[in-house]
Scaffold this motif. Structure first.
Motif, short mmCIF file in Angstrom:
data_model
loop_
_atom_site.label_atom_id
_atom_site.label_comp_id
_atom_site.label_asym_id
_atom_site.label_seq_id
_atom_site.Cartn_x
_atom_site.Cartn_y
_atom_site.Cartn_z
N SER A 1 0.82 -1.21 0.00
CA SER A 1 0.00 0.00 0.00
C SER A 1 0.86 1.26 0.00
CB SER A 1 -0.95 0.00 1.20
OG SER A 1 -0.25 -0.06 2.41
N ASN B 1 -10.99 -2.64 12.99
CA ASN B 1 -10.34 -2.43 11.69
C ASN B 1 -11.30 -1.84 10.65
OD1 ASN B 1 -11.64 -5.07 11.84
ND2 ASN B 1 -10.77 -5.50 9.83
N LEU B 2 -12.60 -1.92 10.92
CA LEU B 2 -13.60 -1.38 10.01
C LEU B 2 -14.20 -0.07 10.53
CD1 LEU B 2 -15.51 -4.71 9.15
CD2 LEU B 2 -13.50 -3.71 8.02
N ILE C 1 -4.75 -5.19 -3.03
CA ILE C 1 -5.32 -3.86 -3.27
C ILE C 1 -5.09 -3.52 -4.74
CG2 ILE C 1 -5.23 -1.42 -2.67
CD1 ILE C 1 -4.16 -2.23 0.07
N ARG D 1 -9.60 -6.25 5.37
CA ARG D 1 -9.35 -4.85 5.66
C ARG D 1 -8.35 -4.79 6.81
NH1 ARG D 1 -9.01 0.58 4.40
NH2 ARG D 1 -9.94 1.91 6.02
N ARG D 2 -7.07 -4.68 6.47
CA ARG D 2 -6.01 -4.59 7.47
C ARG D 2 -6.10 -5.75 8.45
NH1 ARG D 2 -7.06 1.91 7.82
NH2 ARG D 2 -6.01 2.44 5.88
#
Length: 338
Positions: A51, A110-111, A262, A286-287
């Motif tokens: 990323s 994480n969200l 990603i 997500r992470r």
């Protein structure tokens, strides 16, 4: 500390800031101060993530774009420079959740709708000599876990969270599409978790060799046909539609596909008929969510090898060269040592 030049005694430090695509500059600037609830960390190791490469090459990632010169970096370790924990070696959890939104209340930090993330958006990251960060997100490192290991805990955490989302059955078969650092860490975790067979698809020869070394039973190129493999679960960690296709083709009917890559274009596409006729379950990574203590324990017990995946270490002054090298993907994990 030998080899680390820090100017906080005179109020200055060095930081690498990204001004635009491929425009990373290392300059002296005012050293930050820790606010209430924070500690000042002397950063000792920062990994360059895929990323980060999006930020570097595109000045953006997904729908997020650089709005001001940004210090990148979210895979890091350091030493607490002030307060009661002064001198303590720590791994830095890069995600600050609000703890108030629906996602946080449901246990998915994480969200978080309001998440603040190191080296993303408006939040300066770890590629600087000193950074203030919430004290509760600084995890103590055992003596057996090196600074480079500490920086690798974040990608290990992502691999661990992906494994959680995969619900891999004990003795099951797995496909891993993408042999970068997270893929290689995931292969090690799959072995520890009781996977009976792992096949890895990866275009780069040196990463195929690494996948075989760290536990893949079979290593193939993206051109090889693994549609008949019949995996229980497939993990996609490359960030392109070809990798997604391979992952979907590799699993059995009723299987599960975990998408962790990603994409450059902020869009992923695949044949709906392929996924529908197999009745596949697709999960998105997500992470990571609350996995740092587990990751540290795995590293401390030697369940996974972290530092052997580090292919180069570069001083902060040469951060731009380190990013250029990481873009070429000639190694595995590139570490910057502020």
């Amino acid at each position: 500390m030998p080899g680390v030049v820090v100017r906080d005694s005179v109020g200055l430090m060095r930081a690498a800031r990204l001004y635009g695509a491929a425009d990373l500059r290392v300059r002296e600037e005012a050293a930050p101060e820790a606010a209430a609830g924070q500690s000042l960390v002397r950063v000792t190791a920062v990994g360059i993530c895929g990323s980060d490469l999006h930020w570097y090459s595109e000045a953006a990632i997904g729908d997020a774009k650089i709005t001001r010169p940004l210090v990148p970096g979210h895979e890091g370790a350091g030493e607490v420079a002030d307060g009661l924990r002064r001198g303590e070696r720590v791994a830095i959890d890069p995600a600050i959740a609000c703890e108030r939104c629906r996602a946080c209340r449901d246990g998915y930090r994480n969200l978080c709708y309001n998440i603040v993330f190191s080296g993303h958006g408006e939040t300066d990251g770890m590629m600087r000599e000193l950074m203030p960060w919430p004290s509760h997100l600084l995890h103590p490192l055992p003596d057996s876990v090196s600074d480079a290991d500490g920086a690798m805990l974040e990608p290990l955490g992502v691999a661990l969270w992906a494994l959680d989302l995969g619900h891999v059955p004990f003795g099951g078969s797995v496909a891993v599409v993408g042999g970068g650092p997270i893929g290689l860490l995931l292969i090690q975790l799959l072995r520890a978790a009781g996977a009976a067979r792992v096949v890895t698809a990866e275009p780069l020869e040196h990463r195929r060799a690494a996948a075989a070394k760290w536990g893949a039973d079979e290593v193939v190129t993206p051109q090889d046909d693994i549609s008949g493999y019949g995996a229980d679960v497939a993990f996609e960690l490359a960030g392109n539609n070809d990798a997604v296709r391979i992952a979907l083709e590799s699993v059995r009917p009723g299987g599960r596909v975990v998408l962790g890559g990603i994409p450059d274009s902020d869009a992923t596409s695949f044949r709906a008929s392929l996924a529908r006729r197999k009745g596949l379950t697709i999960a998105m990574v997500r992470r990571m969510n609350e996995v740092y203590p587990r990751a540290i324990d795995l590293a401390a017990r030697g369940v996974v090898a972290l530092e052997p995946l580090v292919s180069s270490r570069t001083p902060l002054a040469d951060a731009a060269q380190a990013f250029a090298a990481a873009e070429r993907r000639t190694g595995l994990k590139v570490i910057i040592a502020p």
